[in-house]
Design an enzyme around this catalytic site. Sequence first.
Site, PDB file in Angstrom:
ATOM      1  CD  GLU A   4      -3.607  -3.223  10.475  1.00 45.30           C
ATOM      2  OE1 GLU A   4      -3.912  -3.399   9.271  1.00 45.30           O
ATOM      3  OE2 GLU A   4      -3.338  -2.089  10.930  1.00 45.30           O
ATOM      4  CG  MET A  60      -0.194  -3.735   4.694  1.00 48.49           C
ATOM      5  SD  MET A  60      -1.197  -2.281   4.308  1.00 48.49           S
ATOM      6  CE  MET A  60      -2.166  -2.914   2.928  1.00 48.49           C
ATOM      7  CD  GLU A  78      -2.921   0.991   2.392  1.00 47.73           C
ATOM      8  OE1 GLU A  78      -4.122   1.213   2.225  1.00 47.73           O
ATOM      9  OE2 GLU A  78      -2.446   0.689   3.495  1.00 47.73           O
ATOM     10  CG  HIS A 102      -8.134  -2.560   7.566  1.00 51.70           C
ATOM     11  ND1 HIS A 102      -8.858  -1.621   6.887  1.00 51.70           N
ATOM     12  CD2 HIS A 102      -7.145  -1.875   8.215  1.00 51.70           C
ATOM     13  CE1 HIS A 102      -8.340  -0.421   7.107  1.00 51.70           C
ATOM     14  NE2 HIS A 102      -7.303  -0.547   7.920  1.00 51.70           N
ATOM     15  CD  GLU A 134      -6.208   2.722   6.903  1.00 50.57           C
ATOM     16  OE1 GLU A 134      -6.294   2.303   8.082  1.00 50.57           O
ATOM     17  OE2 GLU A 134      -5.643   2.080   6.009  1.00 50.57           O
ATOM     18  N   GLY A 170       2.555   0.871  11.582  1.00 49.65           N
ATOM     19  CA  GLY A 170       2.249  -0.002  12.707  1.00 49.65           C
ATOM     20  C   GLY A 170       1.916  -1.403  12.248  1.00 49.65           C
TER      21      GLY A 170
END
Length: 854
Positions: free
Chosen positions: A302, A269, A126, A305, A324, A267
């Site tokens: 995460e 991904m 990303e 996500h 986010e 931090g």
Amino acid sequence: MPGENLTRVEAEERRAIVETHAYEVALDLTKGEEVFGSRSVVRFSATPGANTFIDLIARDVREVTLNGRELEPSELCADSRVLLADLEADNELVIDADCEYTNTGEGLHRFVDPVDGEVYLYTQFEVPDSRRVFAVFEQPDLKATFQFTVTAPREWKVVSNQPTPEPIPHEEGGSATWGFEPTPRISSYITALVAGPYEEVRDELVNSEGRTIPLGVFARKSLWADMDAEYIFEKTKQGFAYYEEKFGVSYPFAKYDQLFVPEFNAGAMENAGCVTFTETYVFRSKVTDAVKERRVVTILHELAHMWFGDLVTMKWWNDLWLNESFAEWASTIATAEATEWTEAWTTFNAMEKTWAYRQDQLPSTHPIVAEISDLEDVQVNFDGITYAKGGSVLKQLAAYVGIEEFFQGVGAYFRAHAYQNTTLSDLLVELERTSGRDLSEWTAKWLETAGVNTLSPVIDDDVDGVITRFAVMQTAPSDYPTIRPHRLGIGFYDLRGGALVRVHDVEVDVAGDLTEIPALKGVRRPALVLLNDRDLAYAKIRLDDASRATAIAHLADIADPLARSLVWGAAWDMTRDGEMAARDYIDLVLGNIGSETESTTVRTTLAQVRLAANAYVSPASRDAQRARVADGLWDLLAAADASSDIQLQLATAFAQAASTPAHAERLAGLRDGSAPLPGLEIDADLSWQLLVGLAATGAVSPDDIDAALAADNTSKGGEFAAQARAALPGAENKRAAWASLIERDELPNTVVRSAAAGFTHPATRDDLTGFVDDYFGMLRGIWRERTFQIASYLIELLYPAPLANAELRDATRAWLRDNTDAPAALRRIVAENLAGVERALTAQSRDAEADDVA
């Protein structure tokens, strides 16, 4: 490199031509230290006869075959693009290349462990860096399946988005091949590969639909003894149960691995089923509760996500905020409701909202739904608006529509758009359906406008202290004049038994410039009036004069930690806005922080008091105030409970604030054990932090730093050593540090970050004057020649902000005036640097009034 900066228009034009189906990517990781082999087979549909391009950054392209026709690579490849002409309805593209490993944390990062010489690899894609590893249509709305085949040393672990297959060993060469199953349809930026002799531990869970989900935790060998995998699994399982219940949608991927990898820029991904984390979250030394809690929030961020971002993905990066912000909001509520960190919303206020308010007052502020014209816009937009303001506004939206209705709408959104791409309107449709509310006005005022409002109480009372009028006044900055609706609490606090406790509260809707609150008429005026009690609204708040006096005298006595955080935040906002003298803020902190119980509140406030002393006090009193802060921190440290969280926080804060020979003597006594404090263990990381403080005060030599590195020859030790060397005062030391960063380009990302931070240590402020011209002279070349991540580190961290004077302000304005043709993302970073100096000058002017009075 214009070809590397894909524009939104180009992406839309390509999406109108191309529909991707499948990638087969074969990577050979046995070709040496610099390059790896990358062979991509891409199957896609297209408008017959159309022309387009595919993205690839490679050292050498050997083969390009389109629909069986071999093409000449040298005629097709320019910048990061391979041109494709005369497409058919159904296409097969083969590109064979050698791509380069990086040491910047972008693409396929290669790390050699100084402890044992082992090699570790991981990908970070990303925003636009899967093209550094394989040929790809690099935009989120061209989803496809990805089937990876990897050749690597036989003894390595190889992990990707799908479960790791049994490797097929080769007869010669000590290598093997792993052939992964194809992924579901996902975007390229969340594909992943992690390879090396990682250690691992396995677990599993049974999800809401009865499916067994394999779990894994990975870290490199030399850190494995410090890896608390059981705790990671516990928080992960709590997150799975919470999200599946609240979303009503089961986990969408085949397994869930969490890998702690070296030299990571962020931090973590959210690669689908293959999440990578910074090794900072493997605790080799004692860390604060703030860091422990942050790790939990990151784990759950995460995991959120996997649904929001991976299962359903934004069409283009203008909806990055939603990706986010949702993960920020979801991870905070999950942490508060599903783990032992029940005060997570206090942490959110102290850390995230502070970040959001700061970002929202920069000249680069933007609506939450930002205009993203190209990839460079995306990269600088991972900011406090995208994460923290967006998360704050989603919290308000959830309260506005109702929390149950909010979760129901989100679940409907996941079900309707699984494995597809969406825009904000797709989510709003579902939330309007479940809540019955029209969100068009809310969206216009909160998501499509920039800036933060300020809320102030207007109070009249009679001679007996009974309120005769209570109103909330709302103001907005002139540049962003939107007046917004807010749902907020108003709390009344009085002293009871030595504590400042809530004795009365109301929850009201505020809209317009002035909102009367008749429900508070006839109530006795309390010692402290707190707007936005319980922190529902996104707005700066002000304290009336009487409440401010109470806060300064009794902040530590406020029983509710979230209320304390709000008061801390209000005082800091007033200091930054030049409404409260910086020395008064210092008084507030030194008088109250010693009894603060919330670790993140302590962490944030200690950073702010150092900034106040370094940049916000008047220049005439700066040295005295800096010494006062360090002395005050030392007194608090000496009085702190042995082995407590705040003891560790105060020790590191004192090391960072030290500015005199007397401070250096205390640091040395702690570090060498000649003057210890009860319960304060000088472990590896704290020893280094003390050494950095000693270096900045000129109390150690380069040889001392070399000796410390020899004793701790680890990657973390290398980062601290780079920071300490760069922090050494004196023109010769600073010039050497500058040359290592600007004149050479060999240091890995984390060392660049550490050295740059050391270079601008406030204790060496006077040495920075000679680098102002060098700083502005290097900007355009660094932006052009380095990767985005390295360039942004250098441009942000080498800015001589500790000078905080009119000369630096004027030099920055002059560069912006003379470089109007510079890339917009570069100008944004420089403009943000300027805003920090301008704010410091405003605060200095306010603080200087205290000098005049004295």
